[in-house]
Design an enzyme around this catalytic site. Structure first.
Site, PDB file in Angstrom:
ATOM      1  N   GLY A 464       0.818  -1.205   0.000  1.00 15.46           N
ATOM      2  CA  GLY A 464       0.000   0.000   0.000  1.00 15.46           C
ATOM      3  C   GLY A 464       0.851   1.253   0.000  1.00 15.46           C
ATOM      4  N   THR A 465       2.165   1.051  -0.134  1.00 13.42           N
ATOM      5  CA  THR A 465       3.110   2.147   0.048  1.00 13.42           C
ATOM      6  C   THR A 465       3.455   2.875  -1.238  1.00 13.42           C
ATOM      7  OG1 THR A 465       4.724   0.386  -0.089  1.00 13.42           O
ATOM      8  CG2 THR A 465       4.214   1.207   2.095  1.00 13.42           C
ATOM      9  N   ILE A 598      13.188  12.129  -2.859  1.00 13.50           N
ATOM     10  CA  ILE A 598      11.814  11.647  -2.939  1.00 13.50           C
ATOM     11  C   ILE A 598      11.565  11.124  -4.354  1.00 13.50           C
ATOM     12  CG2 ILE A 598       9.382  12.334  -2.837  1.00 13.50           C
ATOM     13  CD1 ILE A 598      10.829  12.204  -0.103  1.00 13.50           C
ATOM     14  N   ASN A 600       8.485   9.635  -5.366  1.00 14.24           N
ATOM     15  CA  ASN A 600       7.114   9.992  -5.753  1.00 14.24           C
ATOM     16  C   ASN A 600       6.508  10.825  -4.623  1.00 14.24           C
ATOM     17  OD1 ASN A 600       4.205   9.951  -5.940  1.00 14.24           O
ATOM     18  ND2 ASN A 600       4.398   8.334  -7.475  1.00 14.24           N
ATOM     19  N   GLN A 607       2.315   8.187   2.733  1.00 14.36           N
ATOM     20  CA  GLN A 607       2.949   7.368   3.773  1.00 14.36           C
ATOM     21  C   GLN A 607       3.053   8.144   5.086  1.00 14.36           C
ATOM     22  OE1 GLN A 607       4.405   4.051   4.121  1.00 14.36           O
ATOM     23  NE2 GLN A 607       2.657   4.109   2.787  1.00 14.36           N
ATOM     24  N   GLY A 671      14.313   5.311   3.018  1.00 16.84           N
ATOM     25  CA  GLY A 671      12.925   4.879   3.216  1.00 16.84           C
ATOM     26  C   GLY A 671      12.139   5.883   4.026  1.00 16.84           C
ATOM     27  N   GLU A 674       8.165   4.544   8.035  1.00 21.72           N
ATOM     28  CA  GLU A 674       8.030   4.475   9.483  1.00 21.72           C
ATOM     29  C   GLU A 674       8.330   5.770  10.211  1.00 21.72           C
ATOM     30  OE1 GLU A 674      10.411   0.835   9.130  1.00 21.72           O
ATOM     31  OE2 GLU A 674       9.017  -0.035  10.544  1.00 21.72           O
TER      32      GLU A 674
HETATM   33 MO1  MOS Z   1       7.440  -2.413   9.439  1.00 26.86          MO
HETATM   34  S1  MOS Z   1       7.017  -2.626  11.444  1.00 26.86           S
HETATM   35  O1  MOS Z   1       8.997  -3.049   9.434  1.00 26.86           O
HETATM   36  O2  MOS Z   1       6.256  -3.263   8.577  1.00 26.86           O
END
Ligand code: MOS
Length: 708
Positions: A464-465, A598, A600, A607, A671, A674
């Site tokens: 979904g990312t 970046i 996109n 995200q 990334g 998170e």
């Molecule tokens: Mo993330 S907690 O590494 O999906």
């Protein structure tokens, strides 16, 4: 030349399939003679199964089989070897024996013609238990099972005790976060079917490379007899990284009844048998000079794990690297309790860790009568002081300056409750964000075709990312083929080895592999055609080729020995507190991040916005509540376990500095899945204090706590 395609806010290439319902998620697949599984879960948290009578269930309409500890075929515990693609979320194999370690543990599964028949029959399984005392809280866990100090979570430099003792300004507080459950919209689902000796699995997994390996090991069959398909995943947040019991049970059941078996976990099962973020209790001691230079940080964490797996929530992971400080000590005790097995949940470690650390820094700023954002700016880390390596690139200070400028932070008045708008009191809070910039091995294959299209293939997945879209953008950027003409094949374990969608490392790992595979495909053309600088289709035509294929495997190299890779960010949060009707809401979040280049802007922003919303849930709502008598989760559904909805979602302003990391790999993307949730709950808690004068150190910040 056309405009660069990297960085543009392009729509997801699979978006139309998703919004029209044509994207097939694991549970959507239909097969002839598909049978359905349902689980019988332990109602006690500790003890033994003394009697299990399945006759009534076996004779119920439509039932094909009941599997339990006495008749399940022998399974093999999966080793924890991530590099080999091996890891089960729970070490114990399902239905392994008659011992109960937590409420909600599988004691049997029923397979039937329909879901309803399986569920009905599951209630007919008669089990008797010999219960023994269970531990649910950290304190009970310590009493029953002791503490397990974790040497691998330790960090130390300088002499923290002495530095604390001699510091003029000190903070010493303890922060608690509760059990949180991922609650991805898509239920954990597995459909297993056997064709000859081959096991074919539709699965909601964040790791199509790992899942077949772990499954093969547990089942004791060769890995090349297992394939896993996961073209679409409706969120995972860490709960779908590793092999859980229901996936094993689906495979075993399908072999047993010789039919395809679907096991879609009902929502309540997710609260006991598919992971959660464990309870954390963290003591933070800070020492500082009166002008706000950090002199000492002592961070001690206690987190729980289950009795069947040692999962460590690394709360102190970021602490040695986030600020300049000569005296630091980080320690961790793991404590066993009788709850389902915890696992990684979005920004595991840093997320609760920064709740504690960034609240403590706010408390320090108040003691110092310093501006909380200025306090961070005064203590920026010039290098990674833990590893002593220089940063690959760092713009932490610019994140703080950008977020505060866009928020209008300079208009903040420091006194509690001093900013009012009508009946509402505004609270403005600040916190930093950080997450390591990992990268892993990745392989990709790229085919460039004479008709002006291309195909990129990789055994990774899109949870979904935006992974589909990012891969197409990289190929389009390097070939100048239209973005719309790039086909992306992912979500299939038969494709070249792809990275896990976890740890915020997929993009940083995939971009170099796809870039290299694209260059290699291009190089398959004779040099003369490349030198003529023809557009790709013309070059292929001139060379008399229908297509060229390039394959590449890339992995991080010795740059990791020379540089420290980490992302940073900053959040400014506004809450509105109406004490008259005891209403609290988050009204505005302004965040800025340094996450490298970046690829996109739209999927990246999504995200972060998703992570901020999840951070609001963490701060104000989320808590799985265990019944002390049974050890079962009382609020094991989305009506009682609250997550933010649109009405709880504030105006969000997300800025990326967009400065490529010069050392991480092609294009310099780190990334960002998170980092958005790190520090968010702290910024909200700090804003709540600024509005209300209530310093809530145990999440969630519910109205009851504000009235107390
Ligand atoms: Mo993330 S907690 O590494 O999906």
């Amino acid at each position: 030349m056309s405009t660069p395609i990297l960085g543009q806010p392009l729509n997801r290439i699979e978006g139309r399939l998703k919004v029209t319902g044509r994207a097939n998620y694991a549970a959507d697949n239909r097969y002839d003679r598909l049978a359905h599984a349902y689980g019988v879960l332990s109602p006690i948290a500790a003890g033994t199964i003394v009697r299990l009578d399945a006759v009534g269930a076996e004779n119920a309409p439509g039932v094909l089989a009941v599997l339990h500890h006495r008749n399940i075929p022998r399974l093999h515990r999966c080793p924890d070897e991530m590099d080999e693609g091996l890891k089960a979320a729970e070490e114990r194999t399902p239905l392994e024996d008659d011992t109960i370690y937590y409420a909600g543990q599988f004691v049997a599964i029923v397979v039937a013609e329909t879901f309803e028949q399986a569920r009905w029959a599951a209630h007919l399984v008669r089990a008797e238990y010999q219960a023994k005392p269970h531990a649910l809280s950290l304190d009970e866990g310590v009493k029953q099972n002791g503490r397990m100090p974790r040497d691998d979570e330790k960090a130390e430099r300088g002499d923290v005790e002495r530095a604390l003792a001699s510091a003029r300004m000190r903070v010493d507080e303890t922060y608690v976060t509760p059990v949180e459950v991922h609650n991805a919209m898509e239920l954990h689902s597995t459909i297993a079917r056997w064709e000859g000796g081959r096991l074919i699995v539709d699965d909601s997994t964040q790791w199509v490379y790992g899942q077949p390996r772990s499954l093969a090991h547990v089942l004791g069959i060769p890995v090349d007899c297992v394939e896993v398909h996961a073209p679409f995943i409706g969120g995972g947040f860490g709960s779908k990284l590793f092999l859980w019991p229901h996936a094993v049970l689906a495979a075993v059941a399908a072999r047993h009844v010789q039919r395809p078996v679907k096991f879609a976990l009902p929502r309540p099962f997710h609260f006991c048998t598919a992971g959660h973020r464990p309870v954390t209790r963290q003591r933070i001691q800070l020492g500082a000079t009166p002008d706000g230079v950090l002199a000492a940080i002592r961070h001690h964490s206690e987190t729980h794990t289950s009795l069947v797996t040692d999962y460590v929530e690394s709360c102190g992971e970021a602490t040695p690297a986030l600020y300049h400080c000569d005296h630091i000590k980080v320690t961790h005790d793991l404590i066993r309790v009788n709850v389902g097995t915890p696992t990684s949940m979005r920004a595991p470690g840093a997320c609760p860790g920064l709740f504690a650390l960034e609240c403590a820094l706010d408390e320090l700023a108040i003691k110092l009568q310093a501006d909380p954002a200025e306090l961070r700016l005064k203590n920026l880390p010039p290098i990674n002081e833990d590893t002593k390596l220089p940063w690959s690139s760092i713009h932490f200070g610019d994140c703080i300056r950008t977020a505060t400028a866009r928020f209008g932070w300079e208009r903040r008045t420091a006194a509690v409750g001093s900013m009012r708008e009508g009946r509402e009191i505004l609270g403005w809070g600040f916190a930093a964000a950080t997450w390591p910039a990992h990268r892993s091995l990745a392989s990709a294959k790229v085919e460039l075709r004479v008709d002006g299209s291309a195909k990129v293939s990789c055994g990774t997945q899109d949870i979904g990312t935006g992974t589909y879209t990012v891969l197409a953008q990289v190929v389009s950027e390097l070939t100048r083929l239209p973005f719309e003409r790039i086909e992306v094949a992912i979500g299939d374990s038969r494709l070249p080895r792809g990275p896990i969608s976890g740890g915020s490392l997929a993009t940083a790992s995939l971009v170099p592999a796809v870039a290299e595979a694209t260059r290699r495909a291009w190089q398959k053309l004779p040099a003369t055609f490349r030198e003529q600088r023809l557009a790709l289709p013309e070059a292929l035509r001139a060379a008399g080729r229908d297509s060229v294929v390039g394959e590449a495997t890339t992995e991080p190299g010795d740059e990791r020995e020379n540089f420290a890779f980490r992302s940073f960010g900053a959040h400014c949060v506004e809450v509105r507190w109406d004490p008259g009707i005891t209403k609290l809401r988050v009204s505005r979040i302004v965040s800025a991040f340094d996450v490298g280049r970046i690829i996109n802007r739209k999927t990246a922003t999504s995200q972060i916005e998703g992570a901020l919303v999840m951070g609001i849930g963490m701060a104000l709502m989320e808590e799985a509540v265990y019944d002390g008598r049974t050890g079962r989760v009382v609020n094991d559904n989305l009506a009682d376990y609250h997550v933010p909805v649109h009405a709880d979602t504030p105006a969000m302003d997300v800025t990326f500095l967009d400065r490529p990391d010069p050392h991480i790999g092609d294009f310099g993307a780190r990334g960002l899945g998170e980092i958005g949730i790190t520090g968010t709950a702290a910024a909200i808690a700090n804003a709540v204090y600024h509005a209300s004068g209530k310093r809530i150190r145990d999440l969630p910040i519910t109205i009851e706590k504000l009235l107390g």
